[in-house]
Design a protein around this motif. Structure first.
Motif, short mmCIF file in Angstrom:
data_model
loop_
_atom_site.label_atom_id
_atom_site.label_comp_id
_atom_site.label_asym_id
_atom_site.label_seq_id
_atom_site.Cartn_x
_atom_site.Cartn_y
_atom_site.Cartn_z
N ARG A 132 -30.32 12.29 -27.59
CA ARG A 132 -31.12 12.95 -28.63
C ARG A 132 -30.26 13.73 -29.62
O ARG A 132 -30.74 14.13 -30.68
CB ARG A 132 -32.12 13.89 -27.98
CG ARG A 132 -33.21 13.17 -27.18
CD ARG A 132 -34.04 14.17 -26.40
NE ARG A 132 -35.07 13.52 -25.60
CZ ARG A 132 -35.75 14.13 -24.64
NH1 ARG A 132 -35.50 15.42 -24.36
NH2 ARG A 132 -36.68 13.48 -23.96
N GLY A 133 -29.02 13.96 -29.27
CA GLY A 133 -28.15 14.75 -30.14
C GLY A 133 -28.52 16.21 -30.17
O GLY A 133 -28.43 16.86 -31.23
N GLU A 134 -28.95 16.74 -29.03
CA GLU A 134 -29.39 18.14 -28.96
C GLU A 134 -28.17 19.06 -28.86
O GLU A 134 -27.81 19.55 -27.80
CB GLU A 134 -30.31 18.35 -27.76
CG GLU A 134 -31.60 17.55 -27.85
CD GLU A 134 -32.44 17.66 -26.60
OE1 GLU A 134 -31.99 18.30 -25.63
OE2 GLU A 134 -33.55 17.09 -26.58
N GLU A 135 -27.56 19.25 -30.01
CA GLU A 135 -26.34 20.05 -30.05
C GLU A 135 -26.64 21.53 -29.81
O GLU A 135 -27.75 22.02 -30.07
CB GLU A 135 -25.64 19.89 -31.39
CG GLU A 135 -25.10 18.51 -31.66
CD GLU A 135 -24.25 18.47 -32.90
OE1 GLU A 135 -23.12 19.02 -32.86
OE2 GLU A 135 -24.70 17.92 -33.91
N THR A 187 -28.45 21.39 -14.87
CA THR A 187 -28.65 20.14 -15.59
C THR A 187 -28.43 18.94 -14.66
O THR A 187 -27.43 18.88 -13.94
CB THR A 187 -27.69 20.04 -16.78
OG1 THR A 187 -27.94 21.13 -17.68
CG2 THR A 187 -27.87 18.72 -17.53
N GLN A 229 -30.16 12.45 -21.61
CA GLN A 229 -31.21 12.66 -22.62
C GLN A 229 -30.72 13.58 -23.74
O GLN A 229 -30.96 13.33 -24.93
CB GLN A 229 -32.46 13.26 -21.97
CG GLN A 229 -33.21 12.28 -21.07
CD GLN A 229 -34.36 12.94 -20.33
OE1 GLN A 229 -34.44 14.17 -20.22
NE2 GLN A 229 -35.27 12.12 -19.80
N LYS A 230 -30.02 14.63 -23.36
CA LYS A 230 -29.49 15.58 -24.35
C LYS A 230 -28.50 14.88 -25.29
O LYS A 230 -28.52 15.07 -26.51
CB LYS A 230 -28.79 16.74 -23.63
CG LYS A 230 -28.18 17.78 -24.56
CD LYS A 230 -27.37 18.78 -23.78
CE LYS A 230 -28.24 19.70 -22.95
NZ LYS A 230 -28.93 20.73 -23.78
N TYR A 285 -22.03 20.28 -27.54
CA TYR A 285 -23.16 20.49 -26.64
C TYR A 285 -22.86 21.61 -25.65
O TYR A 285 -21.69 21.96 -25.41
CB TYR A 285 -23.48 19.21 -25.87
CG TYR A 285 -23.85 18.03 -26.75
CD1 TYR A 285 -25.17 17.80 -27.09
CD2 TYR A 285 -22.88 17.16 -27.23
CE1 TYR A 285 -25.53 16.72 -27.88
CE2 TYR A 285 -23.22 16.07 -28.03
CZ TYR A 285 -24.54 15.87 -28.35
OH TYR A 285 -24.90 14.80 -29.14
N GLN A 339 -31.04 14.50 -17.33
CA GLN A 339 -31.20 15.45 -18.43
C GLN A 339 -29.99 15.46 -19.34
O GLN A 339 -30.11 15.59 -20.56
CB GLN A 339 -31.46 16.85 -17.86
CG GLN A 339 -32.80 16.99 -17.18
CD GLN A 339 -32.92 18.32 -16.43
OE1 GLN A 339 -31.92 18.94 -16.06
NE2 GLN A 339 -34.16 18.74 -16.18
#
Length: 333
Positions: free
Chosen positions: A103-106, A92, A99-100, A86, A96
């Protein structure tokens, strides 16, 4: 530690407004870290929520690890945090960040593999990606194909040229596998749309012809007609006589200048000395070349020559072709 967590829980409950304020405030960066750049955070599979909090601090965030861990616990999402690579951009907030991670927002990078490249060029492009794990480094092409569970299949032409995203630390094999499966799908779809008049006997032959069309095309509008010329030659039993196959057969011996002796130097890919299609593709064709190979333009042309402006002149007879060569290649009227 347990007493501290109990105390923090009490604080969160008693001072809900203050806790809500903290959750929406940007996390500060530890002194000495680049405050204007994203911080890199790597979470390994199996890391506990407490370990994730430690990783966040180790990445450069300046806050109490116990406070961050307590927030993870109180959110009820601490067990939903996903492993991965990440980036924590400036500004940030704790909310947030969680949440990242949930969600796995790599953080994704991208590598572009270009139409007409050879497999060697593909591998060179992947090797330049310093965020890709070089699992194929030092492996011969056939060993790479074995790792991809395609033993005995030549690598050339088997990977679809496109832009592929990947997470930092991903294997170059993973990118190659995606490109290989993409070509499988594209080739299958193209072969299903083949013309009834095609001289090609298999999807593999279509892939070979598509690679030649890819290398011979100076302008996209000529692609289908070039495929038509090669289809006519195959039907007539004529030699294909296409320079890119000769160049491919020369390999690293090619110095950028194709000579007459090169046209006469026999290799499995020399279509001046050997009939039919070469044994493997000579490059990675894109979708348009795949379609052109199986749906060639109906034409009476048997020859073509580059005009010097990216287009080609097509001729049905050798006499007309020779005149076109004199005009466009030799500058003769």
């Amino acid at each position: 530690m347990r007493r501290f967590l109990t105390l923090v829980l009490i604080i969160f409950c008693a001072f809900g407004g203050a806790a809500a304020w903290w959750l929406h405030q940007p996390l500060t960066v530890r002194s000495g870290m680049p405050a204007a750049q994203p911080l890199e955070l790597a979470i390994e599979p199996g890391t506990t929520p407490r370990g994730v909090a430690r990783d966040v601090i180790a990445a450069g965030i300046d806050t109490d690890v116990r406070l961050l861990y307590t927030w993870f616990r109180l959110s009820g999402q601490d067990r939903l945090i996903k492993a991965g690579n990440y980036e924590i951009p400036p500004g940030t907030t704790p909310r947030q960040l969680l949440q990242k991670l949930v969600r796995g927002e790599e953080a994704l990078r991208a590598v572009t593999l270009v139409e007409g490249w050879t497999f060697r060029q593909f591998r060179q492009a992947l090797a330049r990606e310093d965020q890709l794990k070089p699992d194929t480094k030092g492996l011969a092409d056939d060993a790479v194909m074995a790792r991809l569970e395609r033993p005995g299949i030549p690598a050339e032409g088997r990977f679809f040229p496109d832009t592929y995203t990947y997470a930092k630390g991903s294997s170059d094999l993973a990118v190659l596998r995606r490109a290989m499966h993409a070509m499988d799908r594209r080739l299958e779809a193209a072969w299903a749309q083949r013309s009834a008049e095609t001289p090609l006997r298999s999807a593999d032959e279509a892939l070979v012809l598509a690679s030649i069309v890819e290398k011979e095309t100076g302008r996209p509008s000529d692609r289908a007609q070039i495929a038509g010329v090669f289809s006519n030659r195959l039907k007539a039993g004529m030699l294909l006589q296409t320079d890119p196959t000769v160049i491919y057969g020369l390999g690293e011996k090619f110095d950028g200048n194709l000579r007459r002796r090169d046209l006469l130097a026999d290799t499995p890919w020399n279509t001046y000395t050997r009939a039919g299609l070469p044994p493997t593709p000579i490059a990675m064709p894109g979708k348009a070349s795949l379609i052109a190979a199986v749906q060639p333009q109906q034409t009476n042309a048997l020859y073509f020559v580059a005009k010097g402006d990216g287009t080609s002149h097509f001729s049905p007879t050798l006499d007309e072709h020779n005149r076109a060569v004199n005009r466009y290649q030799r500058g003769q009227p």
